[in-house]
Design a protein around this motif. Structure first.
Motif, PDB file in Angstrom:
ATOM      1  N   THR A  62       0.804  -1.210   0.000  1.00 22.00           N
ATOM      2  CA  THR A  62       0.000   0.000   0.000  1.00 22.00           C
ATOM      3  C   THR A  62       0.838   1.261   0.000  1.00 22.00           C
ATOM      4  O   THR A  62       0.348   2.323  -0.308  1.00 22.00           O
ATOM      5  CB  THR A  62      -0.888   0.043   1.247  1.00 22.00           C
ATOM      6  OG1 THR A  62      -0.045   0.103   2.394  1.00 22.00           O
ATOM      7  CG2 THR A  62      -1.765  -1.183   1.329  1.00 22.00           C
ATOM      8  N   SER A 332      -6.149   8.839  -2.902  1.00 17.57           N
ATOM      9  CA  SER A 332      -6.243   7.803  -1.868  1.00 17.57           C
ATOM     10  C   SER A 332      -7.256   6.721  -2.208  1.00 17.57           C
ATOM     11  O   SER A 332      -7.007   5.522  -1.997  1.00 17.57           O
ATOM     12  CB  SER A 332      -6.573   8.440  -0.516  1.00 17.57           C
ATOM     13  OG  SER A 332      -7.803   9.155  -0.576  1.00 17.57           O
ATOM     14  N   LEU A 336      -6.488   2.683  -2.837  1.00 15.97           N
ATOM     15  CA  LEU A 336      -7.078   1.616  -2.034  1.00 15.97           C
ATOM     16  C   LEU A 336      -7.632   0.510  -2.921  1.00 15.97           C
ATOM     17  O   LEU A 336      -7.382  -0.679  -2.675  1.00 15.97           O
ATOM     18  CB  LEU A 336      -8.185   2.187  -1.144  1.00 15.97           C
ATOM     19  CG  LEU A 336      -7.722   2.930   0.112  1.00 15.97           C
ATOM     20  CD1 LEU A 336      -8.874   3.720   0.706  1.00 15.97           C
ATOM     21  CD2 LEU A 336      -7.154   1.956   1.149  1.00 15.97           C
ATOM     22  N   LYS A 340      -6.197  -3.138  -2.475  1.00 12.48           N
ATOM     23  CA  LYS A 340      -6.949  -3.732  -1.366  1.00 12.48           C
ATOM     24  C   LYS A 340      -8.228  -4.389  -1.859  1.00 12.48           C
ATOM     25  O   LYS A 340      -8.753  -4.041  -2.918  1.00 12.48           O
ATOM     26  CB  LYS A 340      -7.321  -2.646  -0.349  1.00 12.48           C
ATOM     27  CG  LYS A 340      -6.149  -1.917   0.263  1.00 12.48           C
ATOM     28  CD  LYS A 340      -5.424  -2.772   1.270  1.00 12.48           C
ATOM     29  CE  LYS A 340      -4.345  -1.968   1.984  1.00 12.48           C
ATOM     30  NZ  LYS A 340      -3.649  -2.785   2.997  1.00 12.48           N
ATOM     31  N   PHE A 344     -11.523  -3.239   3.455  1.00 11.32           N
ATOM     32  CA  PHE A 344     -11.076  -1.986   4.075  1.00 11.32           C
ATOM     33  C   PHE A 344     -12.267  -1.057   4.334  1.00 11.32           C
ATOM     34  O   PHE A 344     -12.160  -0.128   5.139  1.00 11.32           O
ATOM     35  CB  PHE A 344     -10.028  -1.277   3.217  1.00 11.32           C
ATOM     36  CG  PHE A 344     -10.553  -0.693   1.930  1.00 11.32           C
ATOM     37  CD1 PHE A 344     -11.247   0.509   1.916  1.00 11.32           C
ATOM     38  CD2 PHE A 344     -10.337  -1.344   0.725  1.00 11.32           C
ATOM     39  CE1 PHE A 344     -11.725   1.043   0.730  1.00 11.32           C
ATOM     40  CE2 PHE A 344     -10.811  -0.817  -0.456  1.00 11.32           C
ATOM     41  CZ  PHE A 344     -11.525   0.382  -0.456  1.00 11.32           C
ATOM     42  N   ALA A 365      -3.438   4.194   2.714  1.00 17.48           N
ATOM     43  CA  ALA A 365      -4.053   4.328   1.393  1.00 17.48           C
ATOM     44  C   ALA A 365      -3.112   4.955   0.385  1.00 17.48           C
ATOM     45  O   ALA A 365      -2.972   4.458  -0.745  1.00 17.48           O
ATOM     46  CB  ALA A 365      -5.329   5.169   1.507  1.00 17.48           C
TER      47      ALA A 365
END
Length: 526
Positions: A62, A332, A336, A340, A344, A365
């Motif tokens: 990340t 951001s 993510l 991800k 999250f 993020a």
């Protein structure tokens, strides 16, 4: 392609700061995978487990944890394929001396052997003398860095067409080399230090000049190997592999491009719609509120940025600390979804969260330090290319426009340091030419994308390319790999590798493959 994996940069953070002061026999038409919907340009919609994702070395990919430990060791050695196609490696000190002697004998090449962390492989760090301008080879030259993992001259060769820097201290095999028990050559992209001409004529940082670099690498090293060659790369590195095939289609027998976007312009709107469709409405709303919360707490966030900058020894002279914060917030949500899964969503901070929790989530993020000078100067060649030929995503900012100090600043020219000859002008014909070639003349190409990765919004269209496939890993991210595809797609992809190389890929448990260091986020976004 924009933000770096924390683990990728952890290996060389201090160094970065210092730097800143054969033919297939198939005749089939292209096919599209069954997994995932692929967003704006995605394909199909079948089922299947996503399997393991190959993201980011020993960290979570990340860029937000601040981990500075780097990789904790080399991957386990690949299992050699069985049957009549399995090569046998050289043995004994004579073979060892012979290989190094052969490398030393190659024109313009220097070679130093290092200890290999990969069982069954020898490891060499090489430099090849290259012309800065392949159209004028008698003019300026530079030394291009590459690394070689050698297993057997009879095994296939996997050429990793890096879109960024090399990190010789971090040794690993990309997925095709793992699956094929292949030799592997990794080539640093021109203009990423130290593979940069001096003085640097930035007009020579083009996809065609970079393709000519790879052509000379292959021509130099091909005599050492008997097996077939394929090229590969992830994100910008995968893009680089496709560009090389455009200009030198016969150099390799096939190409595997992972999570490689093909942007249309310097602010491609397809990314906006794709990201806006990720997650459920509650998650999307929570993320937008989080972005506003960060900017509403600007003084506290800036204090935390300044404290971290003092601890890490980083500066924000190029952008300024306020603009760096704006850009970190704008990107951001994109980041993510890039790395991800939707879990999250349950952890998004709210207005009731304290400053530490808000900062920690932003750091996870899209860490603001990734927009500091050392990171940006290391990645400046990418931003130049994005502004000149490659294009760049669009990012949603309307919902936070009233809180931004620098609206509209998230464009690639913002990240190119001003100077003589440092004003890139976008040429749309470069990517148009790639599209025209790929969809009509391309062949033996394999594209792998992740269902939730924003860069899938700009997935390459394979059109009428021969013996070519595009697959989408269900639930996949920017770490999507062949072994994360749905079973039917995975079988087709592995079959293509076998057809192109003459070697049956070793069917390994996805969990046994070391996660790949991707480099740049969009990357490697890169």
């Amino acid at each position: 392609m924009r933000i770096l994996f924390a683990t990728w940069f952890a290996v060389t953070l201090s160094a970065l700061a210092a730097a800143a002061c054969g033919d297939d026999d198939g005749s089939g038409r292209p096919s599209e995978g069954s997994g995932g919907d692929g967003g704006a340009t995605g394909a199909g919609g079948g089922t299947g487990s996503a399997g393991a994702q190959g993201e980011g070395g020993t960290g979570d990919g990340t860029g937000g944890t601040g981990d500075t430990t780097g990789p904790t060791g080399g991957p386990t050695g690949p299992t050699a394929p069985t049957g009549p196609t399995a090569p046998t490696g050289p043995t004994g000190p004579t073979a060892s001396r012979d290989l190094l002697d052969q490398l030393h004998a190659l024109d313009g090449l220097t070679a130093v052997e290092h200890d290999s962390t990969l069982p069954g492989y020898r490891y060499f760090v090489l430099e090849l003398d290259q012309p800065a301008d392949h159209d004028h080879p008698d003019a300026a030259r530079f030394q291009q860095r590459l690394v070689l993992h050698h297993r057997d001259p009879a095994a296939p060769v996997v050429l990793v067409t890096e879109g960024y820097n090399l990190y010789p201290d971090a040794q690993w095999l990309d997925e095709p080399a793992e699956l094929l028990a292949a030799n592997q050559i990794r080539v640093e992209h021109r203009f990423f230090t130290p593979s940069r001409p001096a003085p640097a004529d930035w007009s020579l940082l083009t996809i065609e000049q970079a393709a000519a670099d790879l052509h000379r690498v292959i021509a130099s090293l091909r005599p050492l190997y008997e097996g077939r060659w394929i090229s590969t790369g992830a994100s910008k590195s995968g893009m680089t592999a496709i560009y090389h095939r455009r200009f030198y289609p016969a150099d390799v027998d096939g190409t595997v491009a992972y999570v490689a976007p093909h942007s249309a312009g310097v602010s491609d709107p397809r990314y906006l719609d794709f990201v806006a469709e990720r997650g459920d409405p509650a998650c999307r709303q929570a993320l937008q509120r989080f972005q506003r919360e960060v900017l509403l707490r600007r003084p506290a966030m800036l204090d935390l940025m300044e404290t971290e900058a003092a601890e890490l020894g980083v500066t924000y002279d190029l952008l300024g600390i306020d603009r760096a914060l704006d850009i970190a917030v704008i990107e951001s949500v994109f980041s993510l979804w890039q790395y991800k899964d939707s879990s999250f969503c349950a952890r998004v901070p709210t207005s009731a969260s304290d400053d530490a929790a808000v900062w920690a989530f932003l750091d996870e993020a899209n860490a603001p330090r990734l927009w500091s000078d050392s990171y940006l100067f290391a990645m400046e060649p990418y931003y130049w290319q994005a502004a000149a030929e490659l294009g760049y995503p669009s990012f949603a900012e309307e919902h936070i426009a009233d809180l931004l100090l620098y609206p509209g600043a998230n464009v690639p020219t913002s990240f190119v340091e001003a100077g003589p000859g440092k004003t890139p002008l976008f040429d749309p014909t470069a990517m148009q030419d790639i599209s025209a070639w790929l969809t009509t003349e391309g062949e033996r190409l394999l594209f792998i994308y992740g269902e939730n990765d924003p860069y899938t919004a700009a997935a390459f269209d394979i059109g009428a390319a021969r013996d070519s496939h595009r697959f989408i890993a269900p639930g996949g991210t920017h770490g999507a790999v062949i072994l994360s595809l749905a079973p039917a797609d995975q079988a087709l992809a592995l079959g293509a590798l076998q057809s192109w190389t003459g070697v049956a890929p070793t069917h390994r448990d996805p969990s046994a493959l070391r996660p790949l260091l991707r480099g740049r986020r969009w990357m490697t976004r890169d």
